[in-house]
Write an enzyme that holds these catalytic residues in place. Structure first.
Site, PDB file in Angstrom:
ATOM      1  N   ALA A  13       0.393  -1.029  -0.086  1.00 55.04           N
ATOM      2  CA  ALA A  13       0.135  -0.305  -0.022  1.00 55.04           C
ATOM      3  C   ALA A  13       1.504   1.527  -0.429  1.00 55.04           C
ATOM      4  O   ALA A  13       1.082   2.404   0.850  1.00 55.04           O
ATOM      5  CB  ALA A  13      -1.127  -0.044   1.575  1.00 55.04           C
ATOM      6  N   ALA A  14       1.699   1.138  -0.357  1.00 59.77           N
ATOM      7  CA  ALA A  14       3.494   2.161  -0.413  1.00 59.77           C
ATOM      8  C   ALA A  14       3.264   3.244  -1.726  1.00 59.77           C
ATOM      9  O   ALA A  14       2.981   4.592  -1.930  1.00 59.77           O
ATOM     10  CB  ALA A  14       4.173   2.126  -0.496  1.00 59.77           C
ATOM     11  N   ARG A  19      -4.064   8.473 -10.049  1.00 54.66           N
ATOM     12  CA  ARG A  19      -5.405   8.370 -10.979  1.00 54.66           C
ATOM     13  C   ARG A  19      -6.573   9.303 -10.206  1.00 54.66           C
ATOM     14  O   ARG A  19      -7.894   9.388 -10.483  1.00 54.66           O
ATOM     15  CB  ARG A  19      -5.326   7.552 -11.354  1.00 54.66           C
ATOM     16  CG  ARG A  19      -4.266   8.065 -13.086  1.00 54.66           C
ATOM     17  CD  ARG A  19      -4.513   6.250 -13.562  1.00 54.66           C
ATOM     18  NE  ARG A  19      -3.859   4.768 -12.928  1.00 54.66           N
ATOM     19  CZ  ARG A  19      -4.235   3.540 -12.919  1.00 54.66           C
ATOM     20  NH1 ARG A  19      -4.128   2.888 -14.327  1.00 54.66           N
ATOM     21  NH2 ARG A  19      -3.242   2.832 -12.322  1.00 54.66           N
ATOM     22  N   THR A  84       7.168  -3.806  -6.905  1.00 54.54           N
ATOM     23  CA  THR A  84       6.164  -4.704  -6.333  1.00 54.54           C
ATOM     24  C   THR A  84       6.944  -5.376  -5.478  1.00 54.54           C
ATOM     25  O   THR A  84       7.185  -6.226  -4.034  1.00 54.54           O
ATOM     26  CB  THR A  84       5.048  -5.303  -6.746  1.00 54.54           C
ATOM     27  OG1 THR A  84       6.057  -6.141  -8.324  1.00 54.54           O
ATOM     28  CG2 THR A  84       3.649  -4.322  -6.957  1.00 54.54           C
ATOM     29  N   LYS A 356     -29.831  17.162  21.611  1.00 52.98           N
ATOM     30  CA  LYS A 356     -28.301  16.705  21.695  1.00 52.98           C
ATOM     31  C   LYS A 356     -28.118  16.559  22.807  1.00 52.98           C
ATOM     32  O   LYS A 356     -29.169  17.554  23.664  1.00 52.98           O
ATOM     33  CB  LYS A 356     -27.537  18.030  21.052  1.00 52.98           C
ATOM     34  CG  LYS A 356     -26.363  17.862  20.940  1.00 52.98           C
ATOM     35  CD  LYS A 356     -25.503  19.691  21.204  1.00 52.98           C
ATOM     36  CE  LYS A 356     -26.221  20.058  22.897  1.00 52.98           C
ATOM     37  NZ  LYS A 356     -25.201  20.748  23.418  1.00 52.98           N
ATOM     38  N   ASN A 382     -44.091  15.662  28.890  1.00 53.83           N
ATOM     39  CA  ASN A 382     -44.705  16.420  27.642  1.00 53.83           C
ATOM     40  C   ASN A 382     -44.559  17.228  26.899  1.00 53.83           C
ATOM     41  O   ASN A 382     -44.073  18.351  27.942  1.00 53.83           O
ATOM     42  CB  ASN A 382     -47.048  15.931  27.356  1.00 53.83           C
ATOM     43  CG  ASN A 382     -46.426  16.212  25.927  1.00 53.83           C
ATOM     44  OD1 ASN A 382     -47.057  15.564  24.724  1.00 53.83           O
ATOM     45  ND2 ASN A 382     -47.508  17.641  25.502  1.00 53.83           N
ATOM     46  N   SER A 410     -47.194  24.613  25.191  1.00 53.16           N
ATOM     47  CA  SER A 410     -46.541  24.941  24.169  1.00 53.16           C
ATOM     48  C   SER A 410     -45.727  26.331  23.718  1.00 53.16           C
ATOM     49  O   SER A 410     -46.260  26.822  24.831  1.00 53.16           O
ATOM     50  CB  SER A 410     -47.701  25.396  22.632  1.00 53.16           C
ATOM     51  OG  SER A 410     -48.447  23.754  22.853  1.00 53.16           O
ATOM     52  N   ARG A 445     -46.069  35.467  31.597  1.00 49.55           N
ATOM     53  CA  ARG A 445     -45.647  36.373  30.038  1.00 49.55           C
ATOM     54  C   ARG A 445     -46.921  36.745  30.757  1.00 49.55           C
ATOM     55  O   ARG A 445     -47.645  37.024  31.880  1.00 49.55           O
ATOM     56  CB  ARG A 445     -46.577  35.122  29.639  1.00 49.55           C
ATOM     57  CG  ARG A 445     -47.951  34.423  29.770  1.00 49.55           C
ATOM     58  CD  ARG A 445     -48.876  33.103  28.832  1.00 49.55           C
ATOM     59  NE  ARG A 445     -50.137  32.806  29.240  1.00 49.55           N
ATOM     60  CZ  ARG A 445     -50.808  31.539  29.051  1.00 49.55           C
ATOM     61  NH1 ARG A 445     -50.219  30.862  28.600  1.00 49.55           N
ATOM     62  NH2 ARG A 445     -52.108  32.071  29.570  1.00 49.55           N
TER      63      ARG A 445
HETATM   64  C1  UD1 Z   1       1.096  -5.176 -10.533  1.00 47.94           C
HETATM   65  C2  UD1 Z   1       0.982  -6.852 -11.451  1.00 47.94           C
HETATM   66  C3  UD1 Z   1       0.704  -6.744 -12.552  1.00 47.94           C
HETATM   67  C4  UD1 Z   1      -0.942  -6.988 -12.460  1.00 47.94           C
HETATM   68  C5  UD1 Z   1      -1.380  -6.045 -11.685  1.00 47.94           C
HETATM   69  C6  UD1 Z   1      -2.934  -6.446 -11.402  1.00 47.94           C
HETATM   70  C7  UD1 Z   1       4.030  -5.964 -10.621  1.00 47.94           C
HETATM   71  C8  UD1 Z   1       4.891  -5.885 -11.391  1.00 47.94           C
HETATM   72  N1  UD1 Z   1       2.759  -6.201 -11.785  1.00 47.94           N
HETATM   73  O1  UD1 Z   1       0.671  -4.395 -11.882  1.00 47.94           O
HETATM   74  O2  UD1 Z   1       0.924  -8.043 -13.370  1.00 47.94           O
HETATM   75  O3  UD1 Z   1      -1.780  -7.090 -13.331  1.00 47.94           O
HETATM   76  O4  UD1 Z   1      -0.634  -5.511 -10.585  1.00 47.94           O
HETATM   77  O5  UD1 Z   1      -3.068  -5.424 -10.543  1.00 47.94           O
HETATM   78  O6  UD1 Z   1       3.864  -6.533  -9.667  1.00 47.94           O
HETATM   79  N2  UD1 Z   1       3.562  -1.284  -4.458  1.00 47.94           N
HETATM   80  C9  UD1 Z   1       3.882  -0.801  -3.429  1.00 47.94           C
HETATM   81  N3  UD1 Z   1       5.526  -0.485  -3.665  1.00 47.94           N
HETATM   82  C10 UD1 Z   1       5.414  -0.306  -5.097  1.00 47.94           C
HETATM   83  C11 UD1 Z   1       5.188  -0.438  -6.572  1.00 47.94           C
HETATM   84  C12 UD1 Z   1       3.892  -0.880  -5.996  1.00 47.94           C
HETATM   85  O7  UD1 Z   1       3.553  -0.449  -2.440  1.00 47.94           O
HETATM   86  O8  UD1 Z   1       6.954   0.519  -5.162  1.00 47.94           O
HETATM   87  C13 UD1 Z   1       1.543  -1.434  -4.474  1.00 47.94           C
HETATM   88  C14 UD1 Z   1       0.869  -0.097  -4.822  1.00 47.94           C
HETATM   89  O9  UD1 Z   1       0.661   0.390  -3.821  1.00 47.94           O
HETATM   90  C15 UD1 Z   1      -0.496  -1.061  -5.016  1.00 47.94           C
HETATM   91  C16 UD1 Z   1       0.022  -2.018  -5.635  1.00 47.94           C
HETATM   92  O10 UD1 Z   1       1.558  -1.794  -5.006  1.00 47.94           O
HETATM   93  O11 UD1 Z   1      -1.493  -0.862  -4.353  1.00 47.94           O
HETATM   94  C17 UD1 Z   1       0.407  -2.672  -7.264  1.00 47.94           C
HETATM   95  O12 UD1 Z   1       0.527  -1.996  -7.632  1.00 47.94           O
HETATM   96  P1  UD1 Z   1       1.062  -0.637  -9.378  1.00 47.94           P
HETATM   97  O13 UD1 Z   1       2.330   0.094  -9.478  1.00 47.94           O
HETATM   98  O14 UD1 Z   1       0.066  -0.343  -9.575  1.00 47.94           O
HETATM   99  O15 UD1 Z   1       1.237  -1.841 -10.092  1.00 47.94           O
HETATM  100  P2  UD1 Z   1       0.806  -2.688 -11.286  1.00 47.94           P
HETATM  101  O16 UD1 Z   1       1.358  -1.660 -12.574  1.00 47.94           O
HETATM  102  O17 UD1 Z   1      -0.942  -2.474 -11.586  1.00 47.94           O
HETATM  103 CA    CA Z   2      -2.500  -1.424  -9.855  1.00 46.22          CA
END
Ligand code: UD1
Ligand code: CA
Length: 476
Positions: A13-14, A19, A84, A356, A382, A410, A445
């Site tokens: 989740a980094a 977008r 990743t 409240k 009431n 009232s 009143r």
């Molecule tokens: C990745 C896969 C792709 C797959 C797709 C599915 C790879 C190389 N590709 O592509 O095959 O079909 O997901 O959605 O793995 N993230 C990090 N650190 C990083 C990069 C990414 O934590 O350095 C996290 C992102 O926050 C994201 C997830 O990993 O939640 C996927 O990263 P993203 O860059 O979206 O991968 P895709 O290009 O979509």
């Molecule tokens: Ca993605």
């Protein structure tokens, strides 16, 4: 759940999520009362992993702050997002080699069910794989990594869309990004992932081909519902995911015996609890930790947040925040219950009433056009129409107590601090500034005087004067 417990779940989740075009980091956007990453943490928790790790990077303070609500989560920081594979390598450098099964998921796929992850783990264990990837056949695989299989169906590699040949791009089986790994093999292979690809990143997908080339078993588990692996990259996908999750939640409540008149216009957060035979009318939103008891009716047009509705209560066209509505009580239409409102059993908060910090006893009624703030009302009282609990002197808030079976006339102003005794009355239109003893009638009143003939003398010729003249002549 029968799936083997994983040694770890790693949630990636980094990423920034550019977008989304938002000041809020992608994984902190909410659907159905939970953040995207929160949904993933819940799905992971269902698997009871020994460790639950979330990789944070972009806006890490905010994401880490949010994750502190989950004491079983360890956040690992990936300063720069180099892919990743890099993310997983950083985790293993931080926490060391993890023996056993390591599940990797993303933080932005909230539709993924715990049961699908369990299916992946079962397949991984029963096939004795070094790695098992979760895949899906999708109508449009553009942008995704493709699953390249041999003639015998064995998984050979995952090729990113950007790196794929036209033949590979024709493959409709996509990589979901979810994998079960043997932890020790993962730790070794992830160090050997290169950056020789079109994005210059360390691809986690390369771990599959590395392990395969070294003779390890590489498998795939195909998700039956491809919608589950859809990620959120923009606000349109966020709305899509919210719709799907809400449909699931609403469906489950209906299967459990809740009557939902219009599922399409009913929005229910993941942690809301509804008892069988509760009835939810159209245009209703139930948020947070709200609960609705059996036989109660909520809606149409209600927004309840962290609100408890007792059995057989009726709540119509109301906004309720952190309120408690007693058994058989009635609220609305057109009421606003703010935090600290506690309406007793069979009580009533009626039309155009705002409350409240108000504790309203069993069977007590505030039927029309009133403000009740910072008050304790006993049983069977009431409160007459258009009464205002005047709780604010411009600087401080003050409390009003109204006794059991009191009758507030009232259009009474109850100027706090104030106590109206048990069984006391106030006269309509009074401004009450002093305590009223039990059983007394408080009148505060001006006395009425009638100026006879005033309209006929001073508004001569008007329709009012003519009507008055006729009435006087008829001797009425
Ligand atoms: C990745 C896969 C792709 C797959 C797709 C599915 C790879 C190389 N590709 O592509 O095959 O079909 O997901 O959605 O793995 N993230 C990090 N650190 C990083 C990069 C990414 O934590 O350095 C996290 C992102 O926050 C994201 C997830 O990993 O939640 C996927 O990263 P993203 O860059 O979206 O991968 P895709 O290009 O979509
Ligand atoms: Ca993605």
């Amino acid at each position: 759940m029968s799936a083997p417990r994983p040694a770890a779940v790693i949630v990636l989740a980094a990423g920034e999520g550019t977008r989304m075009k938002s000041a809020t980091p992608k994984v902190l956007h909410e659907v159905c009362g939970r953040t995207l990453v929160g949904h993933m943490v819940h799905a992971a928790q269902e698997l009871e992993p020994a460790r639950l790790i979330v990789v944070v990077g972009h806006a890490r303070e905010r994401v880490e702050g949010h994750l502190s609500a989950y004491p079983d989560v360890t956040a690992v920081v990936q300063e720069q997002q180099n892919g990743t594979g890099h993310a997983v390598r950083i985790v293993l450098e931080n926490v060391g080699v993890i023996e056993g099964t390591v599940l990797v998921v993303y933080g932005d796929t909230p539709l993924l069910r715990g049961s699908t992850l369990a299916g992946l783990l079962e397949r991984h264990a029963s096939d004795g794989n070094a790695v098992t990837v979760l895949t899906a056949h999708v109508p449009d695989p553009t942008g995704y990594g493709r699953i390249v299989r041999g003639d015998d169906g064995a998984v050979l590699a995952i090729v990113e869309h950007k790196d794929a040949t036209p033949e590979q791009r024709a493959i409709d089986e996509m990589n979901s990004g979810v994998y079960a790994f043997d932890g020790a093999l993962l730790a070794d292979a992830v160090k050997r992932v290169s950056t020789a690809n079109s994005q210059g990143e360390e691809y986690l997908t390369d771990v599959l081909s590395i392990l395969r080339e070294e003779g390890h078993r590489v498998g795939a588990h195909v998700a039956t519902d491809h919608v589950e692996v859809e990620g959120v990259n923009n606000k349109a996908q966020l709305a899509f995911v919210r719709r799907v999750l809400n449909d699931r939640i609403v469906h489950e409540h209906m299967i459990n015996g809740v009557t939902i008149v219009d599922p399409a216009s009913t929005w229910i957060d993941a942690d809301v609890r509804l008892e069988a035979d509760a009835v939810i009318h159209p245009g209703t939103q139930l948020h947070g930790s709200s609960r609705v008891g059996t036989g109660a009716e909520v809606g149409p047009g209600c927004t309840l947040t962290d609100t408890v509705v007792g059995a057989d209560a009726v709540v119509r066209n109301a906004v309720c925040d952190s309120a408690e509505i007693g058994q058989g009580a009635s609220v609305g239409p057109f009421a606003y219950l703010r935090p600290g409102t506690r309406l007793g059993a069979k009580g009533k908060i009626g039309t155009y009433v705002e409350t409240k910090n108000a504790v309203i006893g069993t069977g007590s009624k505030v039927p029309h056009l009133s403000y009740v703030g910072d008050a304790t009302i006993g049983e069977g009282a009431n409160i007459g129409a258009a009464t205002v609990f005047v709780n604010y002197d411009g600087v401080d808030k003050h409390h009003t107590t109204v006794g059991d079976h009191a009758r507030v006339g009232s259009d009474t102003m109850l100027v706090a601090p104030l106590t109206i005794g048990d069984g006391a009355y106030t006269a309509a239109g009074s401004v009450i500034v002093n305590d009223v003893p039990p059983g007394a009638m408080a009148v505060a009143r001006g006395r009425q005087r009638n100026v006879e003939g005033w309209v006929i003398r001073r508004r001569t010729g008007t329709k009012s004067a003519q009507a008055a003249q006729r009435a006087l002549e008829a001797g009425s």
